[in-house]
Enzyme design. Structure first.
Site, PDB file in Angstrom:
ATOM      1  N   GLU A  37       0.866  -1.160   0.000  1.00  0.00           N
ATOM      2  CA  GLU A  37       0.000   0.000   0.000  1.00  0.00           C
ATOM      3  C   GLU A  37       0.916   1.226   0.000  1.00  0.00           C
ATOM      4  OE1 GLU A  37      -2.741   0.264   3.268  1.00  0.00           O
ATOM      5  OE2 GLU A  37      -3.608   2.103   2.442  1.00  0.00           O
ATOM      6  N   ARG A 263       5.183 -12.886   9.860  1.00  0.00           N
ATOM      7  CA  ARG A 263       5.846 -11.593   9.630  1.00  0.00           C
ATOM      8  C   ARG A 263       7.257 -11.627  10.176  1.00  0.00           C
ATOM      9  NH1 ARG A 263       2.074  -7.365   8.737  1.00  0.00           N
ATOM     10  NH2 ARG A 263       3.508  -5.706   9.267  1.00  0.00           N
ATOM     11  N   LYS A 273       4.598   0.804   9.390  1.00  0.00           N
ATOM     12  CA  LYS A 273       4.709   2.094   8.694  1.00  0.00           C
ATOM     13  C   LYS A 273       4.180   3.222   9.568  1.00  0.00           C
ATOM     14  CE  LYS A 273       3.051   0.212   4.895  1.00  0.00           C
ATOM     15  NZ  LYS A 273       2.492  -0.020   3.565  1.00  0.00           N
TER      16      LYS A 273
HETATM   17  P1  ATP Z   1       2.779  -2.113   8.002  1.00  0.00           P
HETATM   18  O1  ATP Z   1       2.171  -2.910   9.106  1.00  0.00           O
HETATM   19  O2  ATP Z   1       4.217  -1.841   8.156  1.00  0.00           O
HETATM   20  O3  ATP Z   1       2.004  -0.898   7.644  1.00  0.00           O
HETATM   21  P2  ATP Z   1       1.490  -3.489   5.910  1.00  0.00           P
HETATM   22  O4  ATP Z   1       1.301  -4.943   5.998  1.00  0.00           O
HETATM   23  O5  ATP Z   1       0.326  -2.642   6.155  1.00  0.00           O
HETATM   24  O6  ATP Z   1       2.734  -3.094   6.781  1.00  0.00           O
HETATM   25  P3  ATP Z   1       1.601  -3.380   3.085  1.00  0.00           P
HETATM   26  O7  ATP Z   1       2.074  -2.288   2.227  1.00  0.00           O
HETATM   27  O8  ATP Z   1       0.169  -3.708   3.095  1.00  0.00           O
HETATM   28  O9  ATP Z   1       2.106  -3.052   4.538  1.00  0.00           O
HETATM   29  O10 ATP Z   1       2.466  -4.689   2.845  1.00  0.00           O
HETATM   30  C1  ATP Z   1       2.737  -5.228   1.587  1.00  0.00           C
HETATM   31  C2  ATP Z   1       3.096  -6.665   1.773  1.00  0.00           C
HETATM   32  O11 ATP Z   1       4.214  -6.788   2.643  1.00  0.00           O
HETATM   33  C3  ATP Z   1       1.959  -7.452   2.416  1.00  0.00           C
HETATM   34  O12 ATP Z   1       1.797  -8.648   1.718  1.00  0.00           O
HETATM   35  C4  ATP Z   1       2.427  -7.684   3.813  1.00  0.00           C
HETATM   36  O13 ATP Z   1       1.919  -8.880   4.299  1.00  0.00           O
HETATM   37  C5  ATP Z   1       3.950  -7.713   3.651  1.00  0.00           C
HETATM   38  N1  ATP Z   1       4.601  -7.328   4.904  1.00  0.00           N
HETATM   39  C6  ATP Z   1       4.430  -6.190   5.598  1.00  0.00           C
HETATM   40  N2  ATP Z   1       5.147  -6.200   6.725  1.00  0.00           N
HETATM   41  C7  ATP Z   1       5.812  -7.384   6.757  1.00  0.00           C
HETATM   42  C8  ATP Z   1       6.704  -8.015   7.678  1.00  0.00           C
HETATM   43  N3  ATP Z   1       7.079  -7.415   8.808  1.00  0.00           N
HETATM   44  N4  ATP Z   1       7.182  -9.240   7.381  1.00  0.00           N
HETATM   45  C9  ATP Z   1       6.834  -9.841   6.239  1.00  0.00           C
HETATM   46  N5  ATP Z   1       5.989  -9.310   5.334  1.00  0.00           N
HETATM   47  C10 ATP Z   1       5.472  -8.105   5.580  1.00  0.00           C
HETATM   48 MG    MG Z   2      -1.435  -3.409   4.818  1.00  0.00          MG
END
Ligand code: ATP
Ligand code: MG
Length: 557
Positions: A37, A263, A273
């Site tokens: 995102e 994760r 983020k």
């Molecule tokens: P955040 O919690 O940091 O905002 P998010 O999951 O909302 O992260 P996205 O941009 O939606 O961020 O993530 C894109 C992809 O990266 C998703 O498939 C998510 O599952 C993966 N992802 C995000 N954080 C991690 C992590 N700590 N370890 C592994 N994969 C991750």
């Molecule tokens: Mg997300």
């Protein structure tokens, strides 16, 4: 431990699934996607997700899409989109075809929403957010049907069209799937598919005032793109029944499947983020790419390499459990890469002048030294040797016992790559501080031991005072001083390490280091691994960032 980490990669349950799908003929080609995102810059956790998705496609001769999951326009922007693309490219991956956007499927998604309504599988609901929460029930209590659940298809079609036309205020109505308010899985209790948001979207402008939810968008986008394995993190496990339900109830062109992995949570780090944005917004760091940040762009500026980050992601494996990974494993990976690949150099961080009283005032000897102890391909460097030098103030004492392997008054030390010298006298300023050490060279000791058999105590690094260059060196440490920032009753901000950056304005470097290119990596002998700053380093004003110290404390344990 070391040996375990040298093995190629930990076993990967996702690869096993792919192997079965290829063997059974369910798929002939593997297609994955990385779906960020664009509401912030990517962090080390995303590097893991990138390496999983792009890595599996690569390993299986398949393809991986980069798809921006841009269904929340208020928090998203073009700057993040460009930053994310640059990060993925820098890590060394290429996506299949053009970059994709959830927003480019908005019309198709809307048409499918209409289809669900026509099938009697979705309805427009007027409950307020508070009412909806109350009707939803709890984990232990069933939900109740909304009073709008039995609207006719015609009425729902009319209301949905008017939602799209902008007739209603934000929050006034939503479109919901008609599934089961008594489901033990809260995600199946008539989840929201569309909500009204009267905001301009960075890609679609003001074309839309209703936006699909993640749940309604994701699986359908996967189907449009022909994704075979939609890999996400464990928090989406409970959403999988909804993912499947929607694909089963819609005339989609393909049938992707969702798989979840744990994760990545490294110690001494935050990977959210929201939290990273707070560090930027509150001015704790100087931006998303501050070298203290666990963002990909921050690690890049700090001097981490794509190879080390990819190696780390490989080393930790991909599992179905959420655990904390020791950040020292990442530090191990970067040390290992730079030890092998970084050219050596000398930099004095805390200069103390040494005058070699026997050495002619204007003499300059050019010492030819290898760029790397075991890599001839990294060439040679030329170091000027002169009468006035700098050594590190830590490397001199007037008196010390035998354990001190550096320069002591009346004793000898070898200058790295150069002569053995012996210290004769100290010069002080009016306050009694030592300003200079006077010493002399021991004859014929270039690359040879002293002929009188009196060995030097140790080896110290040095830089010519007359030919060396002044540099700024930024010494970085971990951003948090607690292994689990925010643990207990604390806020994550309570665990900020106030000493995570120390700026040395007056370091001295070998002249050749002034010519370093931005982002070039070095080992500064006896000090650690450093990188010429990506933005601030110039030949006129060299600036280096410490990537990591030399000592491998993790491996020593
Ligand atoms: P955040 O919690 O940091 O905002 P998010 O999951 O909302 O992260 P996205 O941009 O939606 O961020 O993530 C894109 C992809 O990266 C998703 O498939 C998510 O599952 C993966 N992802 C995000 N954080 C991690 C992590 N700590 N370890 C592994 N994969 C991750
Ligand atoms: Mg997300």
């Amino acid at each position: 431990m070391r040996n375990a980490m040298k093995t190629k990669s930990a076993s990967n349950f996702l690869q096993n699934i792919i192997d079965e799908d290829l063997a059974s003929g369910r798929h002939s080609e593997i297609v994955t996607r990385f779906p960020p995102e664009p509401n912030g810059y990517l962090h080390i956790g995303h590097a893991k997700a990138i390496s999983v998705n792009f890595g599996l496609a690569e390993a299986n001769g398949g393809r991986c899409n980069l798809r921006f999951d841009d269904t929340n326009p208020e928090k998203e922007c073009q700057e993040y989109i460009e930053g994310i693309e640059a990060d993925v490219r820098w890590l060394g991956y290429s996506w299949d075809g053009e970059v994709r956007y959830a927003s480019s499927y908005f019309q198709q998604l809307y048409d499918w929403a209409v289809y669900l309504v026509e099938q009697g599988d979705a309805y427009v609901c007027d409950l307020s957010a508070d009412e909806a929460r109350e009707y939803r029930g709890t984990l232990t209590e069933k939900g109740r049907n909304s009073l709008h659940r039995e609207r006719t298809v015609a009425e729902n079609l009319d209301l949905l069209a008017r939602m799209k036309a902008g007739e209603f205020d934000e929050g006034a109505r939503v479109l919901r799937a008609k599934i089961d308010m008594a489901s033990p899985n809260m995600n199946m209790r008539d989840p929201i598919l569309y909500r009204i948001r009267k905001v301009v979207h960075h890609q679609t402008g003001d074309n839309w005032v209703i936006y699909p939810t993640y749940d309604f968008a994701h699986g359908q986008e996967d189907a449009i793109e022909g994704i075979t394995h939609s890999i996400c993190t464990l928090e989406f496990e409970d959403h999988r029944p909804l993912y499947d339900w929607l694909l089963e109830h819609l005339p989609v062109p393909a049938r992707p499947r969702q798989y979840e992995f744990g994760r990545l949570n490294p110690s001494y780090t935050v990977t959210s983020k929201r939290k990273l944005k707070k560090l930027v917004d509150d001015g704790v760091v100087k931006g998303w790419d501050d070298p203290r940040m666990p963002t990909i762009s921050g690690m890049r500026r700090r001097g981490y390499t794509p190879a080390a980050i990819r190696r780390f992601c490989d080393m930790i494996g991909t599992t179905r459990s959420d655990g904390v990974v020791d950040i020292a494993m990442l530090e191990f990976a970067i040390r290992e890469d730079l030890n092998e690949n970084a050219v050596r150099g000398m930099c004095v961080l805390n200069p103390l002048k040494v005058v070699l009283t026997d050495y002619p005032r204007d003499k300059v000897e050019e010492l030819h030294v290898s760029g790397h102890p075991s890599r001839d391909d990294l060439g040679q460097r030329v170091i000027p040797f002169t009468r006035d030098l700098y050594i590190d103030a830590e490397d001199f004492r007037e008196e010390a016992n035998k354990k001190y392997k550096r320069l002591v008054l009346g004793k000898r030390v070898r200058l790295r790559n150069a002569y053995v010298i012996e210290a004769d006298e100290v010069i002080r300023d009016a306050q009694g501080n030592i300003t200079e050490v006077h010493a002399h060279t021991v004859p014929d000791t270039l690359g040879k031991d002293p002929q009188d058999g009196v060995k030097p105590r140790g080896v110290v690094h040095w830089v010519s005072a007359s030919r060396g260059r002044n540099a700024e060196v930024r010494l970085y440490e971990r951003l948090f001083n607690h292994e689990a920032p925010g643990k207990g009753d604390n806020e994550f901000m309570d665990h900020i390490n106030p000493d995570a950056l120390k700026i040395v304005e007056n370091a001295w470097i070998e002249p050749a280091l002034g010519e370093a290119l931005p982002e070039q990596h070095f080992q500064f002998e006896r000090e650690g691994y450093f990188v010429a700053d990506r933005y601030d380093h110039t030949p006129e004003k060299p600036v280096f960032n410490r990537t990591i110290g030399l000592r491998d404390t993790w491996n020593a344990g």
